[in-house]
Design a protein around this motif. Structure first.
Motif, PDB file in Angstrom:
ATOM      1  N   PHE A   1       0.883   3.990  -2.983  1.00 60.34           N
ATOM      2  CA  PHE A   1       0.601   5.383  -2.638  1.00 60.34           C
ATOM      3  C   PHE A   1       1.722   6.283  -3.162  1.00 60.34           C
ATOM      4  N   GLN A   2       2.974   5.835  -3.026  1.00 63.88           N
ATOM      5  CA  GLN A   2       4.125   6.611  -3.519  1.00 63.88           C
ATOM      6  C   GLN A   2       4.058   6.757  -5.040  1.00 63.88           C
ATOM      7  N   GLN A   3       3.645   5.700  -5.734  1.00 68.57           N
ATOM      8  CA  GLN A   3       3.504   5.778  -7.194  1.00 68.57           C
ATOM      9  C   GLN A   3       2.471   6.843  -7.576  1.00 68.57           C
ATOM     10  N   ARG A   4       1.369   6.872  -6.855  1.00 65.80           N
ATOM     11  CA  ARG A   4       0.320   7.851  -7.144  1.00 65.80           C
ATOM     12  C   ARG A   4       0.814   9.268  -6.859  1.00 65.80           C
ATOM     13  N   LEU A   5       1.509   9.436  -5.730  1.00 58.82           N
ATOM     14  CA  LEU A   5       2.063  10.756  -5.403  1.00 58.82           C
ATOM     15  C   LEU A   5       3.062  11.220  -6.458  1.00 58.82           C
ATOM     16  N   GLN A   6       3.844  10.275  -6.971  1.00 52.89           N
ATOM     17  CA  GLN A   6       4.818  10.606  -8.018  1.00 52.89           C
ATOM     18  C   GLN A   6       4.110  11.151  -9.252  1.00 52.89           C
ATOM     19  N   LEU A   7       3.030  10.492  -9.645  1.00 59.46           N
ATOM     20  CA  LEU A   7       2.271  10.953 -10.809  1.00 59.46           C
ATOM     21  C   LEU A   7       1.699  12.342 -10.545  1.00 59.46           C
ATOM     22  N   LEU A   8       1.122  12.559  -9.369  1.00 60.28           N
ATOM     23  CA  LEU A   8       0.556  13.874  -9.038  1.00 60.28           C
ATOM     24  C   LEU A   8       1.643  14.952  -9.044  1.00 60.28           C
TER      25      LEU A   8
ATOM     26  N   GLU B   1      -7.176  11.770 -17.193  1.00 63.99           N
ATOM     27  CA  GLU B   1      -7.157  10.421 -17.766  1.00 63.99           C
ATOM     28  C   GLU B   1      -6.006   9.594 -17.194  1.00 63.99           C
ATOM     29  N   ASP B   2      -4.823  10.201 -17.076  1.00 69.81           N
ATOM     30  CA  ASP B   2      -3.660   9.500 -16.519  1.00 69.81           C
ATOM     31  C   ASP B   2      -3.904   9.078 -15.076  1.00 69.81           C
ATOM     32  N   LEU B   3      -4.519   9.969 -14.297  1.00 68.26           N
ATOM     33  CA  LEU B   3      -4.798   9.665 -12.896  1.00 68.26           C
ATOM     34  C   LEU B   3      -5.832   8.538 -12.788  1.00 68.26           C
ATOM     35  N   LYS B   4      -6.851   8.600 -13.642  1.00 73.24           N
ATOM     36  CA  LYS B   4      -7.869   7.539 -13.633  1.00 73.24           C
ATOM     37  C   LYS B   4      -7.236   6.197 -14.010  1.00 73.24           C
ATOM     38  N   GLU B   5      -6.369   6.210 -15.013  1.00 72.21           N
ATOM     39  CA  GLU B   5      -5.680   4.986 -15.436  1.00 72.21           C
ATOM     40  C   GLU B   5      -4.789   4.445 -14.304  1.00 72.21           C
ATOM     41  N   MET B   6      -4.073   5.351 -13.655  1.00 71.92           N
ATOM     42  CA  MET B   6      -3.204   4.959 -12.539  1.00 71.92           C
ATOM     43  C   MET B   6      -4.038   4.353 -11.412  1.00 71.92           C
ATOM     44  N   ASP B   7      -5.144   5.002 -11.063  1.00 73.02           N
ATOM     45  CA  ASP B   7      -6.000   4.506  -9.987  1.00 73.02           C
ATOM     46  C   ASP B   7      -6.564   3.127 -10.317  1.00 73.02           C
ATOM     47  N   MET B   8      -6.928   2.910 -11.573  1.00 75.25           N
ATOM     48  CA  MET B   8      -7.446   1.601 -11.982  1.00 75.25           C
ATOM     49  C   MET B   8      -6.355   0.534 -11.843  1.00 75.25           C
ATOM     50  N   LYS B   9      -5.132   0.860 -12.219  1.00 76.30           N
ATOM     51  CA  LYS B   9      -4.017  -0.080 -12.068  1.00 76.30           C
ATOM     52  C   LYS B   9      -3.779  -0.394 -10.593  1.00 76.30           C
ATOM     53  N   LEU B  10      -3.827   0.633  -9.747  1.00 82.25           N
ATOM     54  CA  LEU B  10      -3.604   0.438  -8.320  1.00 82.25           C
ATOM     55  C   LEU B  10      -4.682  -0.457  -7.715  1.00 82.25           C
ATOM     56  N   VAL B  11      -5.930  -0.232  -8.095  1.00 87.98           N
ATOM     57  CA  VAL B  11      -7.031  -1.050  -7.584  1.00 87.98           C
ATOM     58  C   VAL B  11      -6.860  -2.500  -8.043  1.00 87.98           C
TER      59      VAL B  11
ATOM     60  N   GLU C   1       0.828  -1.207   0.000  1.00 86.35           N
ATOM     61  CA  GLU C   1       0.000   0.000   0.000  1.00 86.35           C
ATOM     62  C   GLU C   1       0.861   1.256   0.000  1.00 86.35           C
ATOM     63  N   LYS C   2       1.930   1.263   0.785  1.00 86.11           N
ATOM     64  CA  LYS C   2       2.833   2.424   0.801  1.00 86.11           C
ATOM     65  C   LYS C   2       3.457   2.641  -0.570  1.00 86.11           C
ATOM     66  N   HIS C   3       3.898   1.550  -1.188  1.00 86.60           N
ATOM     67  CA  HIS C   3       4.528   1.629  -2.506  1.00 86.60           C
ATOM     68  C   HIS C   3       3.539   2.177  -3.547  1.00 86.60           C
TER      69      HIS C   3
END
Length: 172
Positions: A73-80, A111-121, A69-71
């Motif tokens: 979350f870090q990937q998502r923060l990196q994208l943001l 779109e990138d954030l939505k794609e990232m979130d779908m991958k994370l889920v 989960e930490k990893h």
């Protein structure tokens, strides 16, 4: 009493204690989960917990999940952060350039954030499946691979019970 070689009476006392604690914990749950935790399941779970192996497996799975989960979350923060930098690149542009670039950039970011979130889920869903499979193979009652949200909630409650029991002073 020899901890390495408990007597049948010691095991019986521990089993009764575990069943009693599990029944108490189950009794604190909302009725829709209580009805999915019959005595037979709780008794089987208590029996599987007589050996500390299941406690160790669940603790290990929990640690792996936290790291994952930490990893993620870090990937998502990196994208943001990357998106923020791209937006800041517009600062030196003229008003016309900003207007032309801002809308497509925001659309791309969304779109990138939505794609990232779908991958994370999907990665988290895979982690749940892996955990279910490991616990099922370890013979823990109530665990099997499913994507039914209610069944997953029941399994999460069972994991919580195991973690709570692992922190108690159990009879030896």
């Amino acid at each position: 009493m020899d901890i390495a070689n408990p007597t049948p009476q010691d095991l019986q006392a521990k089993l009764y204690f575990l069943v009693e604690q599990l029944q108490h914990m189950a009794g604190e749950l909302p009725p829709k989960y209580q009805m999915r935790l019959p005595y037979e399941l709780l008794s089987g779970l208590a029996n599987s917990l007589l050996n500390d192996t299941i406690f160790e497996i669940v603790k290990g799975l929990m640690e792996i999940q936290h790291v994952t989960e930490k990893h993620l979350f870090q990937q998502r923060l990196q994208l943001l952060n990357q998106q923020t930098i791209e937006c800041q690149a517009l600062v030196g542009k003229t008003e016309e350039e900003k207007i032309l670039l801002k809308v497509p950039l925001h659309k791309k970011h969304k779109e990138d954030l939505k794609e990232m979130d779908m991958k994370l889920v999907m990665q988290l869903d895979q982690k749940v499946t892996d955990q279910q499979s490991i616990l099922e193979k370890a013979g823990v009652p109530g665990f099997y691979v499913t994507n039914n949200p209610t069944e997953i909630q029941v399994q999460m409650r069972l994991c919580d019970f195991i973690i709570r029991l692992s922190k108690m002073d159990l009879p030896t």
